[in-house]
Design a protein around this motif. Structure first.
Motif, PDB file in Angstrom:
ATOM      1  N   CYS A  13       0.830  -1.205   0.000  1.00  0.00           N
ATOM      2  CA  CYS A  13       0.000   0.000   0.000  1.00  0.00           C
ATOM      3  C   CYS A  13       0.858   1.245   0.000  1.00  0.00           C
ATOM      4  N   LYS A  14       0.225   2.343  -0.294  1.00  0.00           N
ATOM      5  CA  LYS A  14       0.916   3.630  -0.283  1.00  0.00           C
ATOM      6  C   LYS A  14       0.955   4.187   1.133  1.00  0.00           C
ATOM      7  N   SER A  15       1.951   4.978   1.386  1.00  0.00           N
ATOM      8  CA  SER A  15       2.081   5.618   2.688  1.00  0.00           C
ATOM      9  C   SER A  15       0.852   6.478   2.971  1.00  0.00           C
ATOM     10  N   GLY A  16       0.335   6.377   4.176  1.00  0.00           N
ATOM     11  CA  GLY A  16      -0.823   7.172   4.564  1.00  0.00           C
ATOM     12  C   GLY A  16      -2.136   6.419   4.532  1.00  0.00           C
ATOM     13  N   THR A  17      -2.156   5.264   3.888  1.00  0.00           N
ATOM     14  CA  THR A  17      -3.392   4.492   3.840  1.00  0.00           C
ATOM     15  C   THR A  17      -3.508   3.625   5.081  1.00  0.00           C
ATOM     16  N   SER A  18      -4.719   3.137   5.325  1.00  0.00           N
ATOM     17  CA  SER A  18      -4.958   2.244   6.447  1.00  0.00           C
ATOM     18  C   SER A  18      -5.153   0.822   5.929  1.00  0.00           C
ATOM     19  N   VAL A  19      -4.679  -0.108   6.689  1.00  0.00           N
ATOM     20  CA  VAL A  19      -4.728  -1.513   6.288  1.00  0.00           C
ATOM     21  C   VAL A  19      -5.397  -2.323   7.399  1.00  0.00           C
ATOM     22  N   LYS A  20      -6.353  -3.132   7.013  1.00  0.00           N
ATOM     23  CA  LYS A  20      -7.075  -3.953   7.984  1.00  0.00           C
ATOM     24  C   LYS A  20      -6.717  -5.417   7.783  1.00  0.00           C
ATOM     25  N   ILE A  21      -6.376  -6.074   8.878  1.00  0.00           N
ATOM     26  CA  ILE A  21      -6.007  -7.492   8.847  1.00  0.00           C
ATOM     27  C   ILE A  21      -7.003  -8.252   9.714  1.00  0.00           C
ATOM     28  N   GLU A  22      -7.518  -9.347   9.169  1.00  0.00           N
ATOM     29  CA  GLU A  22      -8.490 -10.161   9.914  1.00  0.00           C
ATOM     30  C   GLU A  22      -7.876 -11.458  10.406  1.00  0.00           C
ATOM     31  N   CYS A  23      -8.301 -11.858  11.565  1.00  0.00           N
ATOM     32  CA  CYS A  23      -7.842 -13.110  12.151  1.00  0.00           C
ATOM     33  C   CYS A  23      -9.062 -13.873  12.659  1.00  0.00           C
ATOM     34  N   ARG A  24      -9.242 -15.071  12.135  1.00  0.00           N
ATOM     35  CA  ARG A  24     -10.404 -15.868  12.515  1.00  0.00           C
ATOM     36  C   ARG A  24      -9.996 -17.234  13.045  1.00  0.00           C
ATOM     37  N   SER A  25     -10.636 -17.652  14.110  1.00  0.00           N
ATOM     38  CA  SER A  25     -10.463 -19.029  14.554  1.00  0.00           C
ATOM     39  C   SER A  25     -11.575 -19.837  13.886  1.00  0.00           C
ATOM     40  N   LEU A  26     -11.192 -20.853  13.128  1.00  0.00           N
ATOM     41  CA  LEU A  26     -12.167 -21.516  12.256  1.00  0.00           C
ATOM     42  C   LEU A  26     -12.964 -22.620  12.939  1.00  0.00           C
ATOM     43  N   ASP A  27     -12.377 -23.321  13.859  1.00  0.00           N
ATOM     44  CA  ASP A  27     -13.115 -24.442  14.437  1.00  0.00           C
ATOM     45  C   ASP A  27     -13.040 -24.458  15.963  1.00  0.00           C
ATOM     46  N   PHE A  28     -12.776 -23.289  16.520  1.00  0.00           N
ATOM     47  CA  PHE A  28     -12.796 -23.199  17.974  1.00  0.00           C
ATOM     48  C   PHE A  28     -13.049 -21.752  18.374  1.00  0.00           C
ATOM     49  N   GLN A  29     -13.402 -21.572  19.622  1.00  0.00           N
ATOM     50  CA  GLN A  29     -13.656 -20.234  20.134  1.00  0.00           C
ATOM     51  C   GLN A  29     -12.428 -19.706  20.853  1.00  0.00           C
ATOM     52  N   ALA A  30     -12.145 -18.453  20.621  1.00  0.00           N
ATOM     53  CA  ALA A  30     -10.946 -17.849  21.191  1.00  0.00           C
ATOM     54  C   ALA A  30     -11.323 -16.581  21.956  1.00  0.00           C
ATOM     55  N   THR A  31     -11.345 -16.677  23.267  1.00  0.00           N
ATOM     56  CA  THR A  31     -11.612 -15.490  24.068  1.00  0.00           C
ATOM     57  C   THR A  31     -10.505 -14.468  23.903  1.00  0.00           C
ATOM     58  N   THR A  32      -9.321 -14.987  23.717  1.00  0.00           N
ATOM     59  CA  THR A  32      -8.155 -14.107  23.613  1.00  0.00           C
ATOM     60  C   THR A  32      -7.374 -14.401  22.338  1.00  0.00           C
ATOM     61  N   MET A  33      -7.050 -13.353  21.639  1.00  0.00           N
ATOM     62  CA  MET A  33      -6.178 -13.466  20.471  1.00  0.00           C
ATOM     63  C   MET A  33      -4.991 -12.533  20.666  1.00  0.00           C
TER      64      MET A  33
END
Lengths: 117, 109
Positions: A13-33
């Motif tokens: 990306c270019k400087s100044g833009t915002s970037v969003k990263i997703e993290c998913r737990s697919l087969d379990f629940q995660a209270t804490t990441m």
């Protein structure tokens, strides 16, 4: 075993833009990441601990207004790098621990390689 | 002093060799110990947990010495595919997990 999905795997990306990263737990629940950053030939450095339904806990030296973390559900946490600059270029990795697991193991996403031009 | 220290290497060994890595940790209250493997430009993957009595998984043996606060990993009969960075990981009783900087291993034919 448990799977953690991280998306996207690569961002340029270019400087100044915002970037969003997703993290998913697919087969379990995660209270804490967890969100880590790793520079070349260096160890993983914990940036912040993301707790479902509450504010994230940031490590010393990590700007919470620059690295926005949202953990809206037991299976999804997002990291937004706001107004990214070249020095933010790094390998970002999320990790999750399974709720009620006796194994006490952290599972990692495949990482996001961010390059800010 | 770093909380978790490892020899960065690199260790260059021929196929079939036995190689050992050590890791020391500073927090005597640490409760959980792991070895992770990280390939170049990839995420870390759990290799094995480390138990007080020592444990073995195929060619890999892990040992924990709480008195001296160190952990070891022994790899027997090294394969080319073992080439990677090995991360020592220590966790306290809560959520705090500390990663060592890793030891790089190159196994050559």
């Amino acid at each position: 075993g448990a799977v953690v999905s991280q998306h996207p795997s690569r961002v340029i990306c270019k400087s100044g833009t915002s970037v969003k990263i997703e993290c998913r737990s697919l087969d379990f629940q995660a209270t804490t990441m967890f969100w880590y950053r790793q520079f070349p030939k260096q160890s993983l450095m914990l940036m912040a601990t993301s707790n479902e339904g509450s504010k994230a806990t940031y490590e010393q030296g990590v700007e919470k207004d620059k690295f926005l973390i949202n953990h809206a559900s037991l299976t999804l946490s997002t990291l937004t790098v706001t107004s990214a600059h070249p020095e933010d270029s790094s390998f970002y990795i999320c990790s999750a621990r399974e709720v009620n697991s006796a194994k006490n193991i952290q599972y990692f996403g495949a990482g996001t390689r961010l390059s800010v031009l | 002093r770093k909380e978790v220290e490892q020899d960065p290497g690199p260790f260059n060994v021929p196929e079939g060799a036995t190689v050992a890595f050590n890791c020391t940790y500073s927090n005597s209250a640490s409760q959980s110990f792991f070895w992770y493997r990280q390939d170049c430009r990839k995420e870390p993957k759990l290799l094995m947990s480390v138990y007080s009595s020592g444990n073995e998984d195929g060619r890999f043996t892990a040992q924990l010495n709480r008195a001296s606060q160190y952990i070891s990993l022994l790899i027997r009969d090294s394969k080319l595919s073992d080439s990677a960075t090995y991360l020592c990981v220590v966790r306290d009783g809560g959520f705090k997990t500390i990663f060592g900087a890793g030891t790089r291993l190159f196994v050559k034919a």
